[in-house]
Design an enzyme around this catalytic site. Structure first.
Site, PDB file in Angstrom:
ATOM      1  N   TYR A 264       0.794  -1.221   0.000  1.00 38.11           N
ATOM      2  CA  TYR A 264       0.000   0.000   0.000  1.00 38.11           C
ATOM      3  C   TYR A 264       0.830   1.277   0.000  1.00 38.11           C
ATOM      4  CZ  TYR A 264      -4.091  -2.827   1.141  1.00 38.11           C
ATOM      5  OH  TYR A 264      -5.108  -3.741   1.094  1.00 38.11           O
ATOM      6  N   THR A 315      -2.099 -10.040  -3.586  1.00 39.74           N
ATOM      7  CA  THR A 315      -3.377 -10.394  -2.976  1.00 39.74           C
ATOM      8  C   THR A 315      -4.097  -9.195  -2.364  1.00 39.74           C
ATOM      9  OG1 THR A 315      -2.006 -11.201  -1.134  1.00 39.74           O
ATOM     10  CG2 THR A 315      -2.990 -12.848  -2.582  1.00 39.74           C
ATOM     11  N   GLU A 316      -3.426  -8.061  -2.249  1.00 41.87           N
ATOM     12  CA  GLU A 316      -4.075  -6.795  -1.904  1.00 41.87           C
ATOM     13  C   GLU A 316      -3.216  -5.646  -2.411  1.00 41.87           C
ATOM     14  OE1 GLU A 316      -5.233  -5.925   2.119  1.00 41.87           O
ATOM     15  OE2 GLU A 316      -5.998  -7.949   2.477  1.00 41.87           O
ATOM     16  N   ASN A 317      -3.891  -4.628  -2.935  1.00 38.88           N
ATOM     17  CA  ASN A 317      -3.266  -3.361  -3.301  1.00 38.88           C
ATOM     18  C   ASN A 317      -4.401  -2.400  -3.619  1.00 38.88           C
ATOM     19  OD1 ASN A 317      -2.129  -1.857  -6.223  1.00 38.88           O
ATOM     20  ND2 ASN A 317      -1.096  -1.482  -4.284  1.00 38.88           N
TER      21      ASN A 317
END
Length: 414
Positions: A264, A315-317
């Site tokens: 992030y 898997t997340e951004n």
């Protein structure tokens, strides 16, 4: 760019992520429900009904599939499945069978997270991850899930962001259990890495699924150019990044089959700060969360993650913002970072955006807007895809980053 004009190959997976507590609602038996109802904690509001995903999951998955998603990351809720020690709910397991079946029936590959921040209240009350038999209790839960849902499991995420569970919960006190103890912080991080290895063994023994750890890898930098700050930054790097990447590389048998990378921001480490981190320097663009936007950090951290010698999925951004044009710009910069890492030899096989929907963002409540899809919690939880949702759909269907901005494409092409 590839010869056919694509930035990503056809087999590359595209989608978004959710976490059960953030979307389902009424997770009353969890440590987080207790934390957010305690006026003495950092939590600003209750998760309440979430976004009513517990009831609306089938429609939600159909909507995501219509937006070109070929994969979806979700979590199952330990506090629902095992509401008391050794007491497993057949009804809740049946619910998650319906959830995973709906993902499959909508043509999406499921990435199923076993532990995404929340714990059953009984587990937390007896010491959580500091209890002497914490790993044993986690193993029993994992085995029960794998036996009950194994035929529907394709990719299993063992533990979500273990370093953030340890950092936020045991050093910063920002998440449950709200502790600020440098000794417990380090101890819990190592316990979670061991719990991951135990879960890998169980997943491999009981299912045909692949499995991996999911880590958040911020790009860390010293806030000042002096020896003390540099040494402190190195210590934080060792606990937040190196412990996990090098730990997986050192134990390839139980490392898992792939690594999930979540990125992030760039963080400036400051030993003089009560929060460990300094605010971003003046002029650096930030999100609603106050996080510094630094797309190339994703490329850098994908290279660091590659040291684990495992295939990688992002898997997340994502970005918290009310300005959806800013989200599209964020996608542009970070997808280019992924494409650059791939071109430089990093084996990245998919990108899952955070998040699918505007939802409950832990101690920050509902204020931050991370979603590709807006949710009107005051009018029957109506879902409205944002322009960024359609922009990412164009990328998923063409494999081209420039398609983010091709608004002339027909609805059928987006």
């Amino acid at each position: 760019m590839m010869e056919d004009g694509r930035d990503f190959p056809e087999e590359f997976l595209w989608g978004a992520a959710t976490a059960a507590h953030q979307v389902e609602g009424s997770n009353v038996n969890s440590d987080w429900w207790a934390f957010e109802h305690d006026p003495h904690t950092a939590s600003v509001e209750s998760s309440g009904d979430g976004i009513d995903h517990y009831a609306r999951f089938a429609d939600d998955f159909a909507l995501l599939a219509s937006l070109g998603h070929t994969a979806h990351r979700l979590s199952i809720e330990w506090a629902r499945i095992e509401p008391a020690p050794g007491e497993f709910s057949a009804a809740q397991l049946a619910h998650y069978r319906r959830v995973l079946t709906a993902v499959r029936d909508n043509g999406m590959t499921a990435f199923v997270t076993l532990h995404h921040f929340t714990l059953p209240r009984w587990f937390a009350d007896r010491g959580g991850w500091t209890a002497p038999d914490a790993i044993d209790r986690f193993e029993q839960y994992v085995r029960h899930v794998c036996v009950g849902l194994g035929d529907l499991l394709e990719h299993v995420c063992t533990i979500n962001e273990p370093q953030m569970v340890a950092l936020h919960g045991y050093l910063e006190g920002y998440h449950p259990p709200g502790v600020t103890n440098p000794t417990l912080w380090k101890r819990v991080g190592r316990t979670l890495l061991a719990a991951h290895r135990a879960a890998v063994r169980i997943v491999h023994e009981t299912t045909g699924a692949t499995t991996g750890l999911v880590v958040q890898l911020p790009l860390l930098a010293p806030a000042r150019e002096d020896d003390v700050t540099g040494q402190f930054c190195a210590q934080m790097q060792a606990e937040i990044v190196d412990l996990y990447i090098d730990g997986l590389a050192a134990d390839p048998v139980d490392a898992g089959d792939w690594l999930g990378v979540q990125y992030y921001r760039k963080n400036w480490v400051d030993p003089a700060s009560p929060t460990i981190f300094a605010p971003p320097p003046p002029g650096v663009p930030t999100t609603q969360m106050g996080w510094a936007i630094h797309p190339d950090g994703l490329r850098v951290m994908l290279h660091r993650a590659a040291d684990a010698r495992l295939p990688i999925y992002v898997t997340e951004n994502g970005i918290a913002t009310e300005d959806d044009l800013e989200r599209i710009s964020y996608l542009d910069g970070h997808l280019r970072a992924v494409a650059a890492a791939r071109a430089e030899g990093v084996d990245v096989r998919g990108y899952l955006h955070w998040s699918a929907f505007d939802n409950f963002e832990w101690s920050e409540g509902y204020r931050p807007k991370f979603g590709l899809i807006a949710v009107d919690r005051h009018h029957d939880y109506a879902r409205t895809p944002k322009p960024s949702a359609h922009a990412l759909a164009r990328v998923a269907r063409t494999g081209r980053i420039d398609a983010l901005h091709d608004q002339h494409l027909t609805p059928e092409a987006t």
